[in-house]
Design an enzyme around this catalytic site. Structure first.
Site, short mmCIF file in Angstrom:
data_model
loop_
_atom_site.label_atom_id
_atom_site.label_comp_id
_atom_site.label_asym_id
_atom_site.label_seq_id
_atom_site.Cartn_x
_atom_site.Cartn_y
_atom_site.Cartn_z
N ASP A 160 36.18 43.41 46.36
CA ASP A 160 36.30 43.91 47.74
C ASP A 160 35.69 45.29 47.95
O ASP A 160 35.32 45.63 49.07
CB ASP A 160 37.76 43.86 48.23
CG ASP A 160 38.64 44.94 47.61
OD1 ASP A 160 38.29 45.46 46.53
OD2 ASP A 160 39.70 45.25 48.21
N ASN A 409 38.10 42.50 34.98
CA ASN A 409 39.16 42.50 35.98
C ASN A 409 39.25 41.12 36.62
O ASN A 409 38.27 40.62 37.18
CB ASN A 409 38.88 43.53 37.08
CG ASN A 409 40.03 43.56 38.10
OD1 ASN A 409 41.14 43.95 37.77
ND2 ASN A 409 39.76 43.11 39.33
N GLU A 410 40.42 40.53 36.50
CA GLU A 410 40.74 39.27 37.15
C GLU A 410 39.71 38.16 36.94
O GLU A 410 39.26 37.53 37.89
CB GLU A 410 41.00 39.50 38.65
CG GLU A 410 42.12 40.50 38.91
CD GLU A 410 42.63 40.50 40.33
OE1 GLU A 410 41.93 39.96 41.21
OE2 GLU A 410 43.74 41.01 40.56
N ASN A 463 47.97 41.86 37.37
CA ASN A 463 47.73 42.29 38.75
C ASN A 463 48.52 41.32 39.63
O ASN A 463 48.23 40.13 39.66
CB ASN A 463 46.24 42.17 39.10
CG ASN A 463 45.37 43.18 38.35
OD1 ASN A 463 45.87 43.97 37.57
ND2 ASN A 463 44.07 43.15 38.61
N TYR A 465 50.69 40.74 43.49
CA TYR A 465 50.91 41.22 44.85
C TYR A 465 52.02 40.45 45.55
O TYR A 465 51.88 40.07 46.70
CB TYR A 465 49.60 41.13 45.64
CG TYR A 465 48.57 42.15 45.16
CD1 TYR A 465 48.53 43.42 45.73
CD2 TYR A 465 47.67 41.86 44.15
CE1 TYR A 465 47.62 44.37 45.29
CE2 TYR A 465 46.76 42.80 43.71
CZ TYR A 465 46.74 44.06 44.28
OH TYR A 465 45.83 45.00 43.85
N TYR A 469 50.16 39.59 49.25
CA TYR A 469 49.40 38.35 49.47
C TYR A 469 50.29 37.11 49.36
O TYR A 469 50.01 36.08 49.95
CB TYR A 469 48.25 38.24 48.47
CG TYR A 469 47.18 39.30 48.66
CD1 TYR A 469 46.50 39.41 49.88
CD2 TYR A 469 46.86 40.18 47.65
CE1 TYR A 469 45.53 40.37 50.07
CE2 TYR A 469 45.88 41.14 47.83
CZ TYR A 469 45.22 41.24 49.04
OH TYR A 469 44.27 42.20 49.23
N GLU A 501 48.04 46.29 38.62
CA GLU A 501 47.84 46.36 40.07
C GLU A 501 49.06 45.80 40.77
O GLU A 501 49.52 44.70 40.45
CB GLU A 501 46.62 45.52 40.53
CG GLU A 501 45.30 46.19 40.30
CD GLU A 501 44.12 45.40 40.87
OE1 GLU A 501 44.31 44.66 41.86
OE2 GLU A 501 43.02 45.53 40.30
N TRP A 546 48.07 49.92 42.74
CA TRP A 546 46.81 49.74 43.44
C TRP A 546 46.97 50.30 44.83
O TRP A 546 47.77 49.76 45.57
CB TRP A 546 46.43 48.25 43.50
CG TRP A 546 45.01 48.08 43.94
CD1 TRP A 546 44.56 47.65 45.15
CD2 TRP A 546 43.85 48.35 43.14
NE1 TRP A 546 43.19 47.64 45.16
CE2 TRP A 546 42.73 48.07 43.95
CE3 TRP A 546 43.65 48.84 41.85
CZ2 TRP A 546 41.43 48.25 43.49
CZ3 TRP A 546 42.37 49.01 41.40
CH2 TRP A 546 41.27 48.70 42.22
C1 GCB Z 1 42.79 42.73 43.46
C2 GCB Z 1 41.55 43.33 42.91
C3 GCB Z 1 41.21 44.64 43.59
C4 GCB Z 1 41.45 44.54 45.09
C5 GCB Z 1 42.91 44.24 45.31
C6 GCB Z 1 43.26 44.09 46.79
O1 GCB Z 1 43.40 41.88 42.87
O2 GCB Z 1 41.59 43.50 41.53
O3 GCB Z 1 39.88 44.96 43.31
O4 GCB Z 1 41.07 45.68 45.77
O5 GCB Z 1 43.25 43.05 44.67
O6 GCB Z 1 43.68 45.05 47.40
O7 GCB Z 1 43.10 42.99 47.31
#
Ligand code: GCB
Length: 603
Positions: A160, A409-410, A463, A465, A469, A501, A546
């Site tokens: 992103d 990463n991921e 990572n 969320y 998400y 993250e 993050w």
């Molecule tokens: C992730 C990525 C990171 C993004 C983040 C996001 O998993 O590793 O590069 O910026 O999510 O904020 O969506």
């Protein structure tokens, strides 16, 4: 490759400043064969994208050219003369007058070009550098270029952050003697109060090596001769998180009594080890607090800037962060040197971000075609990744601050082919540096049930969320998901686990008495929920939020003016959550919250 510096035998001229600048479509064929016909000048170091009020330049796909005149000092007639680019993102071609003298691929690692045969001491030359920001499935990071409906080439990529390009770090002209110290590799250990520094010097040409280790007061603590050996350091002062201590290793190349070449580097004596579910620095359990960061600032994009460097480290100290990850690419060497001097711990990451077709599938995580296939991450991608890893490790392996490599990463570690892709890279990383643990940052689609590569690595870096998400706005459900997820990884791996993250987009100044995503209150509640869960698991060794600061992204519709998961705004003002973090993190000195005091951090 040794970072250029002034030594008694080496000289250095900095070429930063404003350079003539243009994009290929406006410059005509072979633009390096004369003065660039352009009214524009670009600042070096800086990404070029945001410098101009010109969308065609900002989103240019293809080559751009930078040019300036360079005067070779007249005392350099006997020297080997090099140009050194700290970074050219993502590919470079270097021209001295009309001649192509060097090329490099990889946007975040340095390269040097020997121009001794092309220039003369006391004269000037025209230096042109072509830089391409293009990303394809054979670059790291990968991307895709297609010809769009308008006939223009359109760049897409699978991360992103904005694909800033150009000369984002310094450019140098420097000398080395013809017989020279080509490289120095150190590793360190200690036993009780006695430290040891194992060194190996790579020499090009003739000469005998002598090394001297001095303490911070300049007193000699050990010396030796020979291209490799072990220096013993009595009453060693260790390099510790929060309490840096650096010895100076002076390396000299001698021809009888004449010093042919001299180079010195700072050395921190410390150990890193993963034992069971613990991450040990100097034999003591270490708990990471801090951030995934970006090199990102208004106007200069990814351009290195010492003022932001100092200020970011000040903010990290203020908030009680003891570490950061160089997400999602190697940072400027100045950043690591600063971390070495200030006792900040670094997880050093390659630019392998976006090796995952699942992200194209959105929240379903269903890839449109397999990630590890001829179509996408193929043998050429893997070779580029290997080269990238080689350049990262050889650049950074002497930094005491770097405690772990993160090789991607991921990635789609849940997909078939992941093992075949990663196994040789892991082997390469371990050959390049047998002393540091290895990790990759785990995408949410890679679960403890379907991941195919975690056994190759030392630390589980998640990572996740939940509450953003997944289960957006529903922190109770998020807490249940997160708890189950962490428990699953603990049961499967028996390795240390950390969160590399977790975060929630937050619009500074947006408030609500209700639970509402994007508000400052939601970011606070979201992080508090995560921390509550982390604190329940003794196997949990760290938390890196993050992101440190808001940062620029592509024109995606789910981003309002960039990614807003920063604890600080893009111009480094704290959001409310910064004060919560400060309360949680300060005074921890590398210990897990709630587990008392420690000697970690004391000298
Ligand atoms: C992730 C990525 C990171 C993004 C983040 C996001 O998993 O590793 O590069 O910026 O999510 O904020 O969506």
């Amino acid at each position: 490759m040794l970072k250029p510096k002034m030594t008694p035998t080496r000289e250095l001229v900095n070429l930063d400043g404003t350079w003539l600048f243009g994009i290929d479509s406006r410059l005509g064929d072979e633009p390096w064969r004369g003065a660039l016909r352009t009214p524009l000048e670009a600042a070096v170091p800086a990404s070029y994208n945001d410098l101009f009020v010109d969308d065609e330049i900002r989103s240019h796909v293809g080559w751009v050219y930078y040019q300036r005149r360079v005067q070779v000092p007249r005392g350099w007639s006997e020297e080997r003369i090099l140009l050194r680019f700290d970074a050219a993102t993502h590919a470079a071609r270097v021209y001295v007058d009309d001649a192509l003298v060097g090329e490099h691929v990889g946007g975040y690692t340095p390269f040097a070009v020997d121009i001794t045969e092309h220039v003369s001491a006391g004269t000037a030359f025209r230096l042109t550098i072509g830089v391409s920001g293009d990303l394809t499935n054979e670059t790291i990071p990968p991307g895709k270029i297609e010809v769009g409906m308008t006939g223009k080439r359109v760049q897409t990529y699978f991360h992103d952050f904005y694909n800033y390009a150009g000369l984002a770090r310094s450019v140098w002209m420097c000398t080395t003697p013809r017989s020279r110290i080509e490289d120095v590799v150190v590793s360190t250990d200690f036993d009780g109060t006695v430290g040891s520094v194992t060194y190996a010097v790579d020499v090009e040409g003739e000469g005998a090596v002598r090394v001297v280790l001095r303490d911070e007061e300049g007193a000699v603590v050990a010396s030796s001769s020979g291209a490799s050996g072990v220096l013993t350091v009595p009453d060693v002062t260790l390099w510790k998180p929060g309490a840096a201590y650096l010895y100076d290793l002076a390396v000299e190349l001698h021809d009888a009594d004449r010093v042919v070449d001299a180079y010195s580097l700072p050395v921190g004596v410390r150990t890193v080890e993963v034992r069971g579910t613990q991450f040990l620095i100097n034999g003591e359990p270490f708990y990471f607090t801090g951030f995934g960061k970006h090199e990102d600032a208004p106007v200069r994009g990814k351009g290195h800037d010492d003022a932001y460097l100092v200020h970011d480290f000040q903010l990290m100290e203020w908030i009680g962060a003891n570490s950061f990850r160089t997400s999602h690419y190697p940072y400027a060497e100045e950043v690591l040197e600063f971390a070495d001097r200030h006792g900040v711990v670094v997880i050093d990451e390659t630019a392998a971000v976006g090796l995952n077709m699942g992200v194209v599938g959105g929240m379903s995580g269903t890839p449109p075609f397999p990630t590890f296939s001829e179509q996408y991450a193929n043998a050429a991608t893997q070779a580029a990744h290997a080269q990238h890893l080689r350049e990262l490790v050889t650049r950074d392996r002497n930094h005491p601050s770097v405690v772990m490599w993160c090789i991607a990463n991921e990635p789609a570690s849940n997909e078939d082919g992941a093992r075949e892709y990663f196994e040789p890279l892991v082997q390469l990383a371990r050959e390049l540096d047998p002393t540091r643990p290895l990790s990759y940052a785990l995408v949410m689609f890679a679960t403890f049930q379907n991941d195919q590569i975690i056994d190759l690595f030392d630390v589980v870096c998640m990572n996740r969320y939940y509450g953003w998400y997944v289960a957006s706005g529903d922190l109770a459900t998020a807490e249940a998901y997160l708890t189950g997820d962490i428990r699953g990884w603990i049961e499967r791996t028996g390795k240390p686990i950390m969160m590399t993250e977790y975060g929630a987009d937050t619009m500074e100044g947006l408030h609500s008495v209700h639970t509402q995503v994007w508000t400052e209150e939601y970011q606070r509640d979201y992080l508090a929920m995560n921390h509550r869960v982390f604190d329940r698991f003794p196997e949990f060794v760290g938390e890196q939020i993050w992101n440190f600061a808001d940062f620029a992204t592509t024109n995606a519709i789910h981003r309002v003016g960039g990614n807003k998961k920063g604890v600080f705004t893009r111009d480094r003002r704290p959001k409310s959550v910064a004060f919560d973090l400060r309360a949680r993190w300060t005074g921890l000195e590398g210990r897990k919250p709630g587990t008392g005091t420690t000697e970690q951090g004391g000298r």
